[in-house]
Design a protein around this motif. Structure first.
Motif, short mmCIF file in Angstrom:
data_model
loop_
_atom_site.label_atom_id
_atom_site.label_comp_id
_atom_site.label_asym_id
_atom_site.label_seq_id
_atom_site.Cartn_x
_atom_site.Cartn_y
_atom_site.Cartn_z
N ARG A 61 0.83 -1.21 0.00
CA ARG A 61 0.00 0.00 0.00
C ARG A 61 0.86 1.26 0.00
NH1 ARG A 61 -2.23 -0.86 4.34
NH2 ARG A 61 -1.25 0.69 5.70
N LEU A 62 1.92 1.26 0.80
CA LEU A 62 2.77 2.45 0.90
C LEU A 62 3.54 2.71 -0.39
CD1 LEU A 62 4.20 2.05 4.53
CD2 LEU A 62 2.45 3.67 3.74
N THR A 63 3.98 1.65 -1.07
CA THR A 63 4.74 1.82 -2.30
C THR A 63 3.85 1.96 -3.52
OG1 THR A 63 4.90 -0.58 -2.61
CG2 THR A 63 6.66 0.50 -1.37
N GLY A 64 2.59 1.51 -3.42
CA GLY A 64 1.70 1.57 -4.56
C GLY A 64 2.01 0.51 -5.61
N ILE A 65 2.86 -0.47 -5.27
CA ILE A 65 3.25 -1.53 -6.21
C ILE A 65 2.74 -2.86 -5.66
CG2 ILE A 65 5.17 -2.70 -7.35
CD1 ILE A 65 6.83 -0.21 -6.92
N PRO A 66 1.83 -3.53 -6.40
CA PRO A 66 1.33 -4.82 -5.92
C PRO A 66 2.49 -5.81 -5.72
CG PRO A 66 0.02 -4.02 -7.77
CD PRO A 66 1.21 -3.13 -7.67
N ASN A 67 2.50 -6.47 -4.58
CA ASN A 67 3.48 -7.51 -4.27
C ASN A 67 4.91 -7.01 -4.13
OD1 ASN A 67 1.56 -9.73 -4.38
ND2 ASN A 67 1.52 -9.38 -6.59
N PHE A 68 5.12 -5.71 -3.91
CA PHE A 68 6.47 -5.21 -3.71
C PHE A 68 7.09 -5.82 -2.45
CE2 PHE A 68 9.65 -2.19 -2.16
CZ PHE A 68 10.42 -2.04 -3.31
N GLY A 69 6.24 -6.24 -1.51
CA GLY A 69 6.75 -6.87 -0.30
C GLY A 69 7.48 -8.17 -0.57
N ASP A 125 5.32 -10.13 -14.37
CA ASP A 125 3.98 -9.56 -14.27
C ASP A 125 3.33 -10.06 -12.98
OD1 ASP A 125 1.47 -8.57 -14.56
OD2 ASP A 125 0.95 -9.72 -16.36
N ALA A 126 3.35 -9.20 -11.95
CA ALA A 126 2.79 -9.57 -10.64
C ALA A 126 1.72 -8.58 -10.24
CB ALA A 126 3.90 -9.62 -9.60
N ARG A 127 0.72 -8.43 -11.10
CA ARG A 127 -0.33 -7.42 -10.86
C ARG A 127 -1.30 -7.84 -9.76
NH1 ARG A 127 -2.00 -6.31 -17.21
NH2 ARG A 127 0.13 -5.82 -17.95
#
Length: 394
Positions: A61-69, A125-127
């Motif tokens: 949520r903080l980065t705005g990138i899905p699955n950035f964790g 592709d990790a949308r």
């Protein structure tokens, strides 16, 4: 307890286990072994924190990138694997240049691995956000598939090297160090069976069209947490247990010196110690030893050798051995000296008695403890409220 709670508890326990090693930051930073131990434990704790679904959702949520964790967790796990190798290199020791060279090799290899993991994530592709089953959900997705396999292989390589080093070193050492190595090997076994094997099995099952996701989502996290705790115990135990034993003995000696300190504290000119709750038991014991020795020096002018001689003869006549008789006689002489000093009497002679107490001839608190034991049985005045006595009195 849920899987997430288990992971967070394990992270907290790991972090707390490093605090005793990092009690004195300046000294810690000058010791590569302590630094690498703390780094390995803290990185292990961060791996557990980052892998928790709540943390993953927050990072995404903080980065705005899905699955950035995901790459964050995989990168942290790779850094943790590297830190274990660095720790073992520092623990094993050897020529400084060789140790430094091996450390940089490990850092370079796993630093490159982390860069590759991030690159593969960016190429894939990790949308769709997956907080619990990303490893299996994207097991057949190009680039992400390679990322998942590489982070697992990197961790497997680190544990294999660590296991080989522990087995080799374990044949050369004994005692507490050998126990620590056995615990590390137990942690490796738990990690291999409970984390690596379950992850590999779940991923391969996806490749073949089967669903064994439960191994990756439910079985691996708690077993990985347990493995991390056993790992940390193996590394920390040989460092902390001897120190804990020293502090435990210090508590006993500190208390046994109580009767002696209560009798002579009025004569001590030693400065007050810092806030007691900031001191370790060993530091408190050392301060009490110094203060007692200072008080004995101040009371030396009041020592009466006649009192000591009579008391020693009486102790020998009572059947005590020479050493016990000497300490008992010194306790009687000290009790007489504290009585005279507390009453502000004139010292018994024109010059101090040229006699050294046994407690001042030996190192450590043992001599003072013997004197305190004998003094506890000797009658004497209540000197707790008296003022300071100068060594030049009279």
């Amino acid at each position: 307890m849920g899987t997430t709670a288990v992971v967070y508890v394990a992270a907290g326990a790991l972090a707390l286990s490093s605090l005793p090693l990092f009690r004195r930051p300046r000294e810690t930073l000058r010791n590569p072994l302590t630094v690498s131990t703390c780094a390995a434990i803290v990185l292990g704790a961060l791996v557990f924190v980052c892998s928790a679904p709540l943390t993953l959702a927050t990072v995404n949520r903080l980065t705005g990138i899905p699955n950035f964790g995901a790459p964050l967790t995989y990168g942290m796990l790779s850094a943790y694997s590297c830190s274990l190798l660095v720790l073992m290199v520092n623990w094993r020791g050897g020529p400084r240049d060789q140790v430094r060279r091996n450390v940089w090799r490990a850092v370079a290899a796993y630093g490159l691995l982390i860069v590759v993991l991030i690159t593969l994530f960016l190429c894939g592709d990790a949308r769709t956000e997956r907080l619990r089953d990303l490893d299996t959900y994207y097991a057949r997705t190009p680039y992400l598939r390679e990322m998942i396999v590489l982070y697992l292989l990197g961790h497997t390589a680190a544990t294999a090297l660590l296991c080989a080093q522990c087995l080799k070193w374990g044949r050369e050492v004994s005692g507490l160090l050998a126990t620590g190595l056995r615990l590390i090997l137990a942690g490796i076994a738990l990690d291999v069976v409970g984390f690596q094997l379950t992850k590999y099995t779940a991923v391969v099952a996806r490749w073949t069209g089967h669903d064994l996701d439960v191994l990756s989502t439910e079985v691996a996290p708690p077993l990985a947490s347990l493995a991390g705790l056993v790992f940390a115990t193996g590394f920390v135990l040989p460092r902390l247990l001897p120190l804990a034993v020293v502090h435990w003995r210090s508590v006993g000696d500190y208390r046994r010196l109580g009767p002696l300190w209560c009798r002579v504290r009025f004569a001590s000119t030693a400065p007050e110690p810092p806030v007691s709750w900031l001191q370790t038991p060993l530091e408190r014991l050392r301060w009490r030893e110094v203060s007692i020795h200072d008080a004995l020096l101040a009371l030396a002018p009041y020592f009466d050798d006649t009192v000591r001689s009579h008391a020693q003869a009486a102790a020998l006549a009572a059947g005590h051995g020479p050493h016990r008789a000497r300490v008992a006689a010194e306790a009687a002489m000290l009790a007489d000296a504290t009585r005279r000093a507390a009453a502000h009497e004139v010292p018994p002679g024109p010059a101090p008695v040229p006699y050294r107490l046994h407690a001042t001839e030996v190192t450590g608190p043992g001599g003072l403890v013997e004197l305190a034991r004998e003094l506890a049985a000797a009658p004497g005045p209540d000197t707790s409220g008296e003022g300071t006595v100068s060594a030049s009195s009279g």
